[in-house]
Design an enzyme around this catalytic site. Structure first.
Site, PDB file in Angstrom:
ATOM      1  CB  THR A  45      -0.628  -0.079   1.477  1.00  0.00           C
ATOM      2  OG1 THR A  45      -2.112  -0.662   0.686  1.00  0.00           O
ATOM      3  CG2 THR A  45      -1.705   1.406   2.000  1.00  0.00           C
TER       4      THR A  45
ATOM      5  CE1 TYR B 248      -4.154  -0.557  -0.709  1.00  0.00           C
ATOM      6  CE2 TYR B 248      -6.209   1.279   0.349  1.00  0.00           C
ATOM      7  CZ  TYR B 248      -5.018   0.002  -0.067  1.00  0.00           C
ATOM      8  OH  TYR B 248      -4.481  -0.615   1.672  1.00  0.00           O
TER       9      TYR B 248
ATOM     10  CB  THR C 151       0.666  -3.215   6.186  1.00  0.00           C
ATOM     11  OG1 THR C 151      -0.340  -3.522   5.601  1.00  0.00           O
ATOM     12  CG2 THR C 151       1.254  -1.674   6.253  1.00  0.00           C
ATOM     13  CG  ASP C 152      -2.285  -7.441   3.711  1.00  0.00           C
ATOM     14  OD1 ASP C 152      -2.818  -6.739   4.718  1.00  0.00           O
ATOM     15  OD2 ASP C 152      -3.458  -7.520   3.208  1.00  0.00           O
TER      16      ASP C 152
ATOM     17  CE  LYS D 298      -3.196  -4.597   8.961  1.00  0.00           C
ATOM     18  NZ  LYS D 298      -2.853  -4.442   6.990  1.00  0.00           N
TER      19      LYS D 298
ATOM     20  CD  GLU E  95      -4.789 -27.006  28.491  1.00  0.00           C
ATOM     21  OE1 GLU E  95      -5.429 -28.275  26.881  1.00  0.00           O
ATOM     22  OE2 GLU E  95      -5.174 -26.644  28.530  1.00  0.00           O
TER      23      GLU E  95
HETATM   24  C1  SIN Z   1      -0.949  -2.878   3.053  1.00  0.00           C
HETATM   25  O1  SIN Z   1       0.278  -2.917   2.267  1.00  0.00           O
HETATM   26  O2  SIN Z   1      -1.525  -1.866   3.242  1.00  0.00           O
HETATM   27  C2  SIN Z   1      -1.979  -3.969   2.332  1.00  0.00           C
HETATM   28  C3  SIN Z   1      -1.785  -4.991   0.963  1.00  0.00           C
HETATM   29  C4  SIN Z   1      -0.432  -5.136   1.405  1.00  0.00           C
HETATM   30  O3  SIN Z   1      -0.524  -5.720   2.626  1.00  0.00           O
HETATM   31  O4  SIN Z   1       0.127  -6.041   0.184  1.00  0.00           O
END
Ligand code: SIN
Length: 375
Positions: free
Chosen positions: A58, A72, A138-139, A211, A332
């Protein structure tokens, strides 16, 4: 007509005299200042050299309008444009950019990680590179960060950065995050801290960060263990450090690796079945991360399929889907008797990374358990 006294003349012209005097002072001061200002080359010599490796996400995304913050297209803007959008970078580092990939990070693969880690190691071995910034979606940023934390062979800073809003959005967070990342990668404070993730003015350790929110800019947290510090006023502030070994202190070496052992994740839920596990084992998985409920618990109907997988030589690691806390060994499940491993505090996606690397060294479950308590 009485002519004015010399005193009166002086008083009348005093403001003009003062003006001329100030102008003279100013010009002399300026001349001195110009003479003292280091030229661009001198400034560049004192700044750290930071390489930005761009991988997409992103931070390099574009939306249809300035208010598009979801839906997007990620990974469209090239590294040169990312750098050009933040001219302030020049004040804190000599920056060079390389486009390593251009992907959304949900499509990150083991092959990408191997390529990236090798490139980072080559660059950091050079005396003229002081730090690396990796721009990333971020994923899966936390996974790439942890993979590099275990495979980079340098104490020089490696900082991974992303953004939650595309570059075209109102209040896009990419530019400030990139500025902070470059600053951090060029800082003395970040040396020897392992691979770092920065967004939202915060610094987190690769091992602990995750995340936590699908879309807000404060999504990255290190649950319970806490972040390492902040970036404020163009300066990093560290308050703690992970005690787990990383980078130069790990036993993993990917220099000659072209492929990583196949490790998959099985997710626990009420009424779960073994279809996914059986398929993964049949497809050649060498390890399974069982992200069980609670303290890594195994449902009654999953016990036999997991034991059967272990008998076939598959390494079973019990993790938890909870996301916080230690998975207790022999808690467990009877791990000693079943010859299973526990993930300690690693979440399932990071346990998968450690198990893949562990399997490049050994199949011995005691050794693998040691690694889970070490990294
Ligand atoms: C992001 O970057 O926030 C989402 C998409 C990705 O991980 O490439």
């Amino acid at each position: 007509m009485v002519s004015p006294s010399p005193h009166v003349i002086h008083a009348r012209f005093q403001p003009y005299i003062r003006l001329v005097f100030s102008a003279l002072l100013l010009s002399t001061g300026l001349t001195n200042a110009i003479a003292q200002t280091p030229d661009a080359q001198e400034v560049a010599q004192t700044l750290p050299n930071v390489v930005i490796l761009a991988t997409g996400g992103t931070i390099a995304g574009t939306g249809a309008s300035s208010t598009t913050t979801v839906g997007y297209t990620s990974a469209t803007v090239g590294v040169d444009k990312l750098i050009a959008a933040v001219p302030e970078l020049k004040k804190v580092a000599n920056v060079k950019g390389e486009q390593v990939f251009q992907i959304a990070s949900e499509s990150m693969t083991n092959d990408h990680w191997l390529k990236l880690a090798k490139r980072v190691n080559i660059l950091l071995a050079r005396p003229d590179v002081d730090g690396i910034v990796i721009t990333h979606g971020t994923d899966t940023i936390e996974e790439t960060a942890y993979f590099l934390d275990l495979t980079v062979k340098s104490r020089k800073p490696v900082v991974i950065v992303g953004a939650m809003r595309p570059s075209t959005a109102l209040s896009a967070d990419g530019p400030i995050n990139l500025y902070n990342a470059v600053l951090l990668a060029g800082s003395k404070e970040a040396i020897g801290k392992g691979v770092l993730v920065t967004l939202n003015d915060q610094i987190n350790a690769a091992r602990e960060v995750t995340k936590t929110n699908t879309s807000t800019t404060d999504t990255f947290k290190s649950p319970e263990l806490g972040m390492l510090g902040y970036i404020q006023g163009s300066k990093p502030y560290f308050y703690r450090q992970s005690t787990r070994k990383n980078t130069l202190d790990t036993e993993f070496d990917i220099t000659n690796l072209d492929v990583l052992p196949k490790v998959d994740i099985v997710y626990g839920y009420a009424d779960m079945n073994s279809v996914a596990l059986d398929a993964q084992v049949a497809a050649g998985a060498k390890g399974i991360i069982h992200a069980g409920v609670g303290d890594g618990s195994i449902a009654a109907q999953m016990k036999e399929p997991l034991i059967a997988a272990r008998k076939k030589g598959v390494i079973i690691v019990r993790a938890s889907r909870v996301g916080q806390g230690i998975v207790a060994r022999n808690g467990e499940a009877s791990d000693d008797a079943l010859d299973f491993v526990v993930s300690d505090t690693l979440n399932a996606q990071k346990a998968r990374i450690l198990l893949m690397l562990a399997l490049t060294k050994t199949n011995n479950t005691k050794e693998i358990q040691r690694m889970f308590y070490t990294y």
